[in-house]
Design a protein around this motif. Structure first.
Motif, PDB file in Angstrom:
ATOM      1  N   ASP A  19       0.838  -1.203   0.000  1.00  0.00           N
ATOM      2  CA  ASP A  19       0.000   0.000   0.000  1.00  0.00           C
ATOM      3  C   ASP A  19       0.869   1.248   0.000  1.00  0.00           C
ATOM      4  OD1 ASP A  19      -2.354  -1.398   0.009  1.00  0.00           O
ATOM      5  OD2 ASP A  19      -2.586  -1.364   2.181  1.00  0.00           O
ATOM      6  N   GLY A  20       0.442   2.214  -0.775  1.00  0.00           N
ATOM      7  CA  GLY A  20       1.168   3.473  -0.856  1.00  0.00           C
ATOM      8  C   GLY A  20       2.321   3.463  -1.841  1.00  0.00           C
ATOM      9  N   ILE A  21       2.580   2.320  -2.462  1.00  0.00           N
ATOM     10  CA  ILE A  21       3.676   2.211  -3.430  1.00  0.00           C
ATOM     11  C   ILE A  21       3.078   1.847  -4.784  1.00  0.00           C
ATOM     12  CG2 ILE A  21       5.763   0.946  -4.076  1.00  0.00           C
ATOM     13  CD1 ILE A  21       6.197   0.404  -1.117  1.00  0.00           C
ATOM     14  N   GLY A  22       3.503   2.524  -5.816  1.00  0.00           N
ATOM     15  CA  GLY A  22       3.019   2.212  -7.162  1.00  0.00           C
ATOM     16  C   GLY A  22       2.011   3.226  -7.660  1.00  0.00           C
ATOM     17  N   PHE A  23       1.758   3.142  -8.923  1.00  0.00           N
ATOM     18  CA  PHE A  23       0.840   4.058  -9.579  1.00  0.00           C
ATOM     19  C   PHE A  23      -0.479   3.350  -9.877  1.00  0.00           C
ATOM     20  CE2 PHE A  23       4.931   5.949 -10.392  1.00  0.00           C
ATOM     21  CZ  PHE A  23       4.666   7.297 -10.221  1.00  0.00           C
ATOM     22  N   PRO A  24      -1.551   4.119 -10.040  1.00  0.00           N
ATOM     23  CA  PRO A  24      -2.815   3.513 -10.437  1.00  0.00           C
ATOM     24  C   PRO A  24      -2.629   2.745 -11.753  1.00  0.00           C
ATOM     25  CG  PRO A  24      -3.137   5.806  -9.842  1.00  0.00           C
ATOM     26  CD  PRO A  24      -1.658   5.575  -9.876  1.00  0.00           C
ATOM     27  N   GLN A  25      -3.295   1.620 -11.854  1.00  0.00           N
ATOM     28  CA  GLN A  25      -3.166   0.782 -13.045  1.00  0.00           C
ATOM     29  C   GLN A  25      -4.533   0.652 -13.706  1.00  0.00           C
ATOM     30  OE1 GLN A  25      -1.602  -3.085 -12.202  1.00  0.00           O
ATOM     31  NE2 GLN A  25      -1.079  -3.477 -14.316  1.00  0.00           N
ATOM     32  N   ILE A  26      -4.560   0.921 -15.013  1.00  0.00           N
ATOM     33  CA  ILE A  26      -5.814   0.904 -15.759  1.00  0.00           C
ATOM     34  C   ILE A  26      -5.789  -0.241 -16.765  1.00  0.00           C
ATOM     35  CG2 ILE A  26      -5.095   2.430 -17.621  1.00  0.00           C
ATOM     36  CD1 ILE A  26      -7.822   3.846 -17.242  1.00  0.00           C
ATOM     37  N   ARG A  27      -6.953  -0.766 -17.084  1.00  0.00           N
ATOM     38  CA  ARG A  27      -7.081  -1.796 -18.112  1.00  0.00           C
ATOM     39  C   ARG A  27      -7.700  -1.125 -19.332  1.00  0.00           C
ATOM     40  NH1 ARG A  27      -8.963  -7.248 -15.903  1.00  0.00           N
ATOM     41  NH2 ARG A  27      -6.786  -7.188 -15.374  1.00  0.00           N
ATOM     42  N   LEU A  28      -7.169  -1.438 -20.509  1.00  0.00           N
ATOM     43  CA  LEU A  28      -7.610  -0.808 -21.752  1.00  0.00           C
ATOM     44  C   LEU A  28      -7.836  -1.872 -22.817  1.00  0.00           C
ATOM     45  CD1 LEU A  28      -7.849   1.630 -23.799  1.00  0.00           C
ATOM     46  CD2 LEU A  28      -5.382   1.415 -24.078  1.00  0.00           C
TER      47      LEU A  28
END
Length: 100
Positions: A19-28
């Motif tokens: 938690d608190g590490i990394g960027f939001p990840q989106i599915r496309l």
């Protein structure tokens, strides 16, 4: 995308990260015209969670695929339900057979 609390809530980072590490990840999922390289339609969603898979996203933009079209997809989209959906719409599909 920016690492904001709003984006983290809607598009959480991978579960393998703390938690608190990394960027939001989106599915496309995008529909491309192979003749000219144009993106015809696209659907975005979170990378995990209920109803967030690629098949769900493709079904959201299925209306952009007209009758008489040849749809080239990877084997992930080669399930029976998906083939029935495209057949009903008059769309021919080229895909590898799913491993299962």
């Amino acid at each position: 995308m920016p690492d904001t609390p709003e984006n983290q809530n809607q598009y959480p980072h991978p579960g393998s990260q703390a938690d608190g590490i990394g960027f939001p990840q989106i599915r496309l999922v995008a529909l491309f015209c192979l003749a000219c390289g144009t993106v015809l339609d696209a659907a975005l969603g979170p990378s995990r969670g209920k109803q967030s898979g690629e098949t769900v996203l493709l079904r959201q933009i299925a209306g952009s695929v007209g009758s008489g079209t040849v749809l080239l997809v990877d084997r992930y989209f080669g399930g029976w339900f998906d083939m029935a959906l495209w057949r009903e719409r008059g769309v021919d599909v080229v895909t590898r057979i799913h491993q299962k």
